[in-house]
Scaffold this motif. Structure first.
Motif, mmCIF file in Angstrom:
data_model
loop_
_atom_site.group_PDB
_atom_site.id
_atom_site.type_symbol
_atom_site.label_atom_id
_atom_site.label_comp_id
_atom_site.label_asym_id
_atom_site.label_seq_id
_atom_site.Cartn_x
_atom_site.Cartn_y
_atom_site.Cartn_z
ATOM 1 N N SER A 30 -18.562 20.558 -22.274
ATOM 2 C CA SER A 30 -17.865 21.645 -21.579
ATOM 3 C C SER A 30 -18.457 23.008 -21.927
ATOM 4 N N GLN A 31 -19.246 23.096 -22.982
ATOM 5 C CA GLN A 31 -19.850 24.356 -23.394
ATOM 6 C C GLN A 31 -21.094 24.704 -22.582
ATOM 7 N N VAL A 32 -21.695 23.699 -21.941
ATOM 8 C CA VAL A 32 -22.910 23.917 -21.154
ATOM 9 C C VAL A 32 -22.611 24.886 -20.010
ATOM 10 N N GLY A 33 -23.460 25.894 -19.893
ATOM 11 C CA GLY A 33 -23.307 26.906 -18.854
ATOM 12 C C GLY A 33 -22.569 28.147 -19.330
ATOM 13 N N LYS A 34 -21.911 28.076 -20.458
ATOM 14 C CA LYS A 34 -21.186 29.227 -20.997
ATOM 15 C C LYS A 34 -22.132 30.104 -21.809
ATOM 16 N N THR A 35 -21.818 31.376 -21.855
ATOM 17 C CA THR A 35 -22.551 32.302 -22.716
ATOM 18 C C THR A 35 -21.729 32.503 -23.968
ATOM 19 N N GLU A 36 -22.347 32.230 -25.111
ATOM 20 C CA GLU A 36 -21.661 32.280 -26.398
ATOM 21 C C GLU A 36 -22.311 33.312 -27.314
ATOM 22 N N SER A 37 -21.508 33.902 -28.169
ATOM 23 C CA SER A 37 -22.018 34.752 -29.250
ATOM 24 C C SER A 37 -22.383 33.829 -30.400
ATOM 25 N N VAL A 38 -23.617 33.966 -30.891
ATOM 26 C CA VAL A 38 -24.109 33.089 -31.952
ATOM 27 C C VAL A 38 -24.560 33.931 -33.137
ATOM 28 N N LEU A 39 -24.021 33.603 -34.311
ATOM 29 C CA LEU A 39 -24.489 34.228 -35.545
ATOM 30 C C LEU A 39 -25.682 33.411 -36.019
ATOM 31 N N VAL A 40 -26.855 34.019 -35.980
ATOM 32 C CA VAL A 40 -28.086 33.301 -36.307
ATOM 33 C C VAL A 40 -28.258 33.226 -37.820
ATOM 34 N N GLU A 41 -28.485 32.011 -38.304
ATOM 35 C CA GLU A 41 -28.665 31.792 -39.739
ATOM 36 C C GLU A 41 -30.096 31.448 -40.120
ATOM 37 N N ARG A 42 -30.868 30.907 -39.168
ATOM 38 C CA ARG A 42 -32.245 30.505 -39.465
ATOM 39 C C ARG A 42 -33.132 30.775 -38.255
ATOM 40 N N TYR A 43 -34.410 30.990 -38.538
ATOM 41 C CA TYR A 43 -35.405 31.158 -37.475
ATOM 42 C C TYR A 43 -36.697 30.517 -37.940
ATOM 43 N N LYS A 44 -37.239 29.626 -37.112
ATOM 44 C CA LYS A 44 -38.488 28.960 -37.468
ATOM 45 C C LYS A 44 -39.199 28.509 -36.203
ATOM 46 N N ASP A 45 -40.484 28.786 -36.145
ATOM 47 C CA ASP A 45 -41.344 28.321 -35.052
ATOM 48 C C ASP A 45 -40.793 28.653 -33.671
ATOM 49 N N GLY A 46 -40.250 29.863 -33.533
ATOM 50 C CA GLY A 46 -39.773 30.306 -32.224
ATOM 51 C C GLY A 46 -38.381 29.836 -31.848
ATOM 52 N N PHE A 47 -37.678 29.187 -32.787
ATOM 53 C CA PHE A 47 -36.325 28.718 -32.516
ATOM 54 C C PHE A 47 -35.343 29.311 -33.515
ATOM 55 N N ALA A 48 -34.232 29.802 -32.987
ATOM 56 C CA ALA A 48 -33.150 30.321 -33.816
ATOM 57 C C ALA A 48 -32.064 29.262 -33.893
ATOM 58 N N GLU A 49 -31.372 29.218 -35.025
ATOM 59 C CA GLU A 49 -30.247 28.309 -35.210
ATOM 60 C C GLU A 49 -29.077 29.096 -35.764
ATOM 61 N N GLY A 50 -27.895 28.807 -35.247
ATOM 62 C CA GLY A 50 -26.706 29.483 -35.734
ATOM 63 C C GLY A 50 -25.453 28.857 -35.185
ATOM 64 N N TYR A 51 -24.343 29.576 -35.356
ATOM 65 C CA TYR A 51 -23.033 29.050 -35.006
ATOM 66 C C TYR A 51 -22.296 29.983 -34.054
ATOM 67 N N THR A 52 -21.594 29.371 -33.101
ATOM 68 C CA THR A 52 -20.748 30.117 -32.181
ATOM 69 C C THR A 52 -19.432 30.443 -32.869
ATOM 70 N N GLU A 53 -18.568 31.149 -32.165
ATOM 71 C CA GLU A 53 -17.262 31.513 -32.719
ATOM 72 C C GLU A 53 -16.379 30.292 -32.970
ATOM 73 N N ASN A 54 -16.663 29.174 -32.290
ATOM 74 C CA ASN A 54 -15.864 27.958 -32.497
ATOM 75 C C ASN A 54 -16.597 26.948 -33.380
ATOM 76 N N TYR A 55 -17.536 27.447 -34.170
ATOM 77 C CA TYR A 55 -18.274 26.645 -35.161
ATOM 78 C C TYR A 55 -19.158 25.567 -34.542
ATOM 79 N N THR A 56 -19.583 25.796 -33.313
ATOM 80 C CA THR A 56 -20.538 24.900 -32.693
ATOM 81 C C THR A 56 -21.931 25.362 -33.090
ATOM 82 N N SER A 57 -22.740 24.427 -33.551
ATOM 83 C CA SER A 57 -24.102 24.735 -33.978
ATOM 84 C C SER A 57 -25.034 24.679 -32.773
ATOM 85 N N LEU A 58 -25.867 25.701 -32.634
ATOM 86 C CA LEU A 58 -26.841 25.753 -31.542
ATOM 87 C C LEU A 58 -28.233 26.024 -32.091
#
Length: 85
Positions: A30-58
């Motif tokens: 259900s999250q696909v297509g939504k725009t989420e605010s993500v707190l970025v925790e890591r960045y490597k090889d052109g990819f960022a990783e972090g968590y949305t406000e509902n603790y979903t990891s992206l």
């Protein structure tokens, strides 16, 4: 005492685990297509990783290192997405 037999406990636990997995999968889809605010925790090889406000990891492509920042990300179908563990 009126105790539940171990086999019945195991069966019930398996049913609940399957139901929880199905609910998680439905929520993540259900999250696909939504725009989420993500707190970025890591960045490597052109990819960022972090968590949305509902603790979903992206994990998502990003042009520069936004570690520590909150960025807006549109959730795409092919993005790795999961609940934080």
């Amino acid at each position: 005492k009126d105790q539940v037999e171990p086999a019945e406990k195991d069966r019930r636990a398996a049913v609940m685990a399957k139901a929880a997995e199905e609910c998680e999968e439905a929520f993540l889809k259900s999250q696909v297509g939504k725009t989420e605010s993500v707190l970025v925790e890591r960045y490597k090889d052109g990819f960022a990783e972090g968590y949305t406000e509902n603790y979903t990891s992206l994990s998502f492509p990003y042009p520069s290192d936004p570690t520590g920042e909150i960025v807006s990300v549109k959730v795409e179908k092919d993005m790795p997405i999961k609940f934080s563990q």
